[in-house]
Design a protein around this motif. Structure first.
Motif, PDB file in Angstrom:
ATOM      1  N   GLU A   9      41.851  35.405  40.401  1.00 46.36           N
ATOM      2  CA  GLU A   9      41.662  36.863  40.475  1.00 46.36           C
ATOM      3  C   GLU A   9      42.620  37.578  39.536  1.00 46.36           C
ATOM      4  O   GLU A   9      42.255  38.564  38.895  1.00 46.36           O
ATOM      5  N   GLY A  10      43.843  37.111  39.444  1.00 49.85           N
ATOM      6  CA  GLY A  10      44.821  37.710  38.535  1.00 49.85           C
ATOM      7  C   GLY A  10      44.365  37.603  37.090  1.00 49.85           C
ATOM      8  O   GLY A  10      44.468  38.564  36.318  1.00 49.85           O
ATOM      9  N   ALA A  11      43.841  36.436  36.734  1.00 49.57           N
ATOM     10  CA  ALA A  11      43.352  36.243  35.368  1.00 49.57           C
ATOM     11  C   ALA A  11      42.164  37.157  35.084  1.00 49.57           C
ATOM     12  O   ALA A  11      42.065  37.759  34.005  1.00 49.57           O
ATOM     13  N   ALA A  12      41.268  37.276  36.046  1.00 46.68           N
ATOM     14  CA  ALA A  12      40.100  38.146  35.874  1.00 46.68           C
ATOM     15  C   ALA A  12      40.532  39.604  35.761  1.00 46.68           C
ATOM     16  O   ALA A  12      40.031  40.349  34.915  1.00 46.68           O
ATOM     17  N   ARG A  33      31.720  39.457  30.111  1.00 44.07           N
ATOM     18  CA  ARG A  33      32.938  38.954  29.459  1.00 44.07           C
ATOM     19  C   ARG A  33      33.686  37.989  30.366  1.00 44.07           C
ATOM     20  O   ARG A  33      34.208  36.974  29.899  1.00 44.07           O
ATOM     21  N   LEU A  34      33.728  38.295  31.666  1.00 39.45           N
ATOM     22  CA  LEU A  34      34.389  37.381  32.603  1.00 39.45           C
ATOM     23  C   LEU A  34      33.629  36.060  32.684  1.00 39.45           C
ATOM     24  O   LEU A  34      34.239  34.988  32.724  1.00 39.45           O
ATOM     25  N   ARG A  35      32.317  36.151  32.698  1.00 37.71           N
ATOM     26  CA  ARG A  35      31.496  34.937  32.716  1.00 37.71           C
ATOM     27  C   ARG A  35      31.768  34.103  31.464  1.00 37.71           C
ATOM     28  O   ARG A  35      31.910  32.882  31.538  1.00 37.71           O
ATOM     29  N   ASP A  36      31.869  34.764  30.309  1.00 40.18           N
ATOM     30  CA  ASP A  36      32.153  34.067  29.057  1.00 40.18           C
ATOM     31  C   ASP A  36      33.513  33.379  29.083  1.00 40.18           C
ATOM     32  O   ASP A  36      33.717  32.368  28.412  1.00 40.18           O
ATOM     33  N   LYS A  37      34.440  33.937  29.841  1.00 44.50           N
ATOM     34  CA  LYS A  37      35.780  33.353  29.950  1.00 44.50           C
ATOM     35  C   LYS A  37      35.849  32.252  31.006  1.00 44.50           C
ATOM     36  O   LYS A  37      36.912  31.692  31.251  1.00 44.50           O
ATOM     37  N   GLY A  38      34.726  31.998  31.658  1.00 44.96           N
ATOM     38  CA  GLY A  38      34.689  30.920  32.642  1.00 44.96           C
ATOM     39  C   GLY A  38      35.158  31.320  34.032  1.00 44.96           C
ATOM     40  O   GLY A  38      35.443  30.459  34.862  1.00 44.96           O
ATOM     41  N   ILE A  39      35.244  32.610  34.296  1.00 47.16           N
ATOM     42  CA  ILE A  39      35.644  33.091  35.613  1.00 47.16           C
ATOM     43  C   ILE A  39      34.470  32.886  36.572  1.00 47.16           C
ATOM     44  O   ILE A  39      33.330  33.225  36.247  1.00 47.16           O
ATOM     45  N   GLU A  40      34.755  32.347  37.742  1.00 42.60           N
ATOM     46  CA  GLU A  40      33.716  32.117  38.747  1.00 42.60           C
ATOM     47  C   GLU A  40      33.065  33.445  39.144  1.00 42.60           C
ATOM     48  O   GLU A  40      33.766  34.454  39.284  1.00 42.60           O
ATOM     49  N   PRO A  41      31.742  33.464  39.340  1.00 47.09           N
ATOM     50  CA  PRO A  41      31.039  34.703  39.673  1.00 47.09           C
ATOM     51  C   PRO A  41      31.578  35.409  40.926  1.00 47.09           C
ATOM     52  O   PRO A  41      31.667  36.631  40.955  1.00 47.09           O
ATOM     53  N   GLU A  42      31.962  34.638  41.958  1.00 46.69           N
ATOM     54  CA  GLU A  42      32.481  35.262  43.189  1.00 46.69           C
ATOM     55  C   GLU A  42      33.802  35.980  42.916  1.00 46.69           C
ATOM     56  O   GLU A  42      34.053  37.064  43.434  1.00 46.69           O
ATOM     57  N   VAL A  43      34.645  35.359  42.099  1.00 48.26           N
ATOM     58  CA  VAL A  43      35.932  35.955  41.749  1.00 48.26           C
ATOM     59  C   VAL A  43      35.693  37.227  40.933  1.00 48.26           C
ATOM     60  O   VAL A  43      36.303  38.273  41.191  1.00 48.26           O
ATOM     61  N   ALA A  44      34.792  37.145  39.966  1.00 49.79           N
ATOM     62  CA  ALA A  44      34.486  38.311  39.129  1.00 49.79           C
ATOM     63  C   ALA A  44      33.967  39.459  39.991  1.00 49.79           C
ATOM     64  O   ALA A  44      34.371  40.610  39.799  1.00 49.79           O
ATOM     65  N   GLU A  45      33.081  39.157  40.945  1.00 50.01           N
ATOM     66  CA  GLU A  45      32.535  40.199  41.824  1.00 50.01           C
ATOM     67  C   GLU A  45      33.642  40.892  42.617  1.00 50.01           C
ATOM     68  O   GLU A  45      33.655  42.116  42.732  1.00 50.01           O
ATOM     69  N   ARG A  46      34.546  40.100  43.178  1.00 47.15           N
ATOM     70  CA  ARG A  46      35.652  40.688  43.970  1.00 47.15           C
ATOM     71  C   ARG A  46      36.512  41.596  43.101  1.00 47.15           C
ATOM     72  O   ARG A  46      36.855  42.713  43.504  1.00 47.15           O
ATOM     73  N   VAL A  47      36.850  41.125  41.913  1.00 47.10           N
ATOM     74  CA  VAL A  47      37.700  41.917  41.011  1.00 47.10           C
ATOM     75  C   VAL A  47      36.978  43.191  40.572  1.00 47.10           C
ATOM     76  O   VAL A  47      37.551  44.282  40.596  1.00 47.10           O
ATOM     77  N   LEU A  48      35.718  43.068  40.216  1.00 49.53           N
ATOM     78  CA  LEU A  48      34.962  44.242  39.765  1.00 49.53           C
ATOM     79  C   LEU A  48      34.737  45.231  40.910  1.00 49.53           C
ATOM     80  O   LEU A  48      34.792  46.453  40.691  1.00 49.53           O
ATOM     81  N   ASP A  49      34.507  44.727  42.110  1.00 50.77           N
ATOM     82  CA  ASP A  49      34.377  45.616  43.275  1.00 50.77           C
ATOM     83  C   ASP A  49      35.662  46.418  43.472  1.00 50.77           C
ATOM     84  O   ASP A  49      35.623  47.630  43.702  1.00 50.77           O
ATOM     85  N   ARG A  50      36.786  45.739  43.370  1.00 50.47           N
ATOM     86  CA  ARG A  50      38.077  46.418  43.540  1.00 50.47           C
ATOM     87  C   ARG A  50      38.294  47.436  42.419  1.00 50.47           C
ATOM     88  O   ARG A  50      38.785  48.545  42.666  1.00 50.47           O
ATOM     89  N   MET A  51      37.917  47.089  41.204  1.00 48.96           N
ATOM     90  CA  MET A  51      38.092  48.021  40.089  1.00 48.96           C
ATOM     91  C   MET A  51      37.203  49.259  40.262  1.00 48.96           C
ATOM     92  O   MET A  51      37.590  50.338  39.837  1.00 48.96           O
ATOM     93  N   GLU A  52      36.052  49.084  40.865  1.00 46.36           N
ATOM     94  CA  GLU A  52      35.210  50.246  41.172  1.00 46.36           C
ATOM     95  C   GLU A  52      35.857  51.106  42.247  1.00 46.36           C
ATOM     96  O   GLU A  52      35.818  52.335  42.170  1.00 46.36           O
ATOM     97  N   GLN A  53      36.455  50.462  43.253  1.00 52.88           N
ATOM     98  CA  GLN A  53      37.104  51.209  44.332  1.00 52.88           C
ATOM     99  C   GLN A  53      38.224  52.092  43.798  1.00 52.88           C
ATOM    100  O   GLN A  53      38.410  53.215  44.265  1.00 52.88           O
TER     101      GLN A  53
END
Length: 174
Positions: A9-12, A33-53
């Motif tokens: 999550e920190g890396a994402a 971009r996160l997918r391209d960096k190899g970040i797992e989809p669940e991790v990316a979703e959590r990070v993006l949800d938080r960034m929206e919040q």
């Protein structure tokens, strides 16, 4: 050894923040971009949800800023802007709301400005055939920027007439 959930999550989060420092981005762009960096989809979703919040990612605001910038500084028409927003993954309702900023009058005026700028660098020939080539080139400039053919031809015809060029016999389909 695979990274822990907190490390992933920190890396994402860091990747997103780096991307957002250069310009605003849509959620879809960041997810790609996160997918391209190899970040797992669940991790990316959590990070993006938080960034929206915390409102670091806001597709509606992104769409408004994108439309304003691209229309004002690049002279893009609504059709091109709609396509760009679609490729950025912006939801249709956000795109429609942002595109409403550019009304018919604003779009026509921006097209006029683009044609006037081109006409300052051109000598419009007196020969009817050569003049038709210039007209088609000017219409093409507007078409590539997302203006409809009818609007583009009307603006080119009006601007040529305002510049003192004979526009009789100009046919948009010639």
């Amino acid at each position: 050894m695979p990274p822990t959930a907190a490390e992933a999550e920190g890396a994402a989060r860091e990747a997103c923040l780096r991307l957002l420092t250069s310009r605003p981005r849509s959620r879809h762009e960041l997810a790609q971009r996160l997918r391209d960096k190899g970040i797992e989809p669940e991790v990316a979703e959590r990070v993006l949800d938080r960034m929206e919040q915390v409102e670091l990612v806001d597709d509606a605001a992104f769409a408004r800023a994108w439309v304003h910038s691209r229309h004002t500084y690049s002279g893009r028409g609504r059709r091109a802007l709609a396509m760009e927003l679609r490729t950025k993954g912006v939801a249709a309702h956000h795109a429609d709301a942002a595109l409403a900023q550019v009304d018919d009058e604003a779009e026509t005026e921006r097209a006029r400005e683009l044609v006037r700028r081109r006409l300052r660098r051109l000598t419009v020939p007196s020969d009817e055939r050569e003049r038709a080539v210039v007209v088609h080139r000017l219409v093409g400039v507007l078409a590539r920027r997302g203006y409809g053919q009818g609007l583009a031809f009307g603006v080119v015809r009006d601007e040529l007439a305002a510049a003192g060029t004979d526009v009789e016999g100009l046919d948009p389909d010639a």
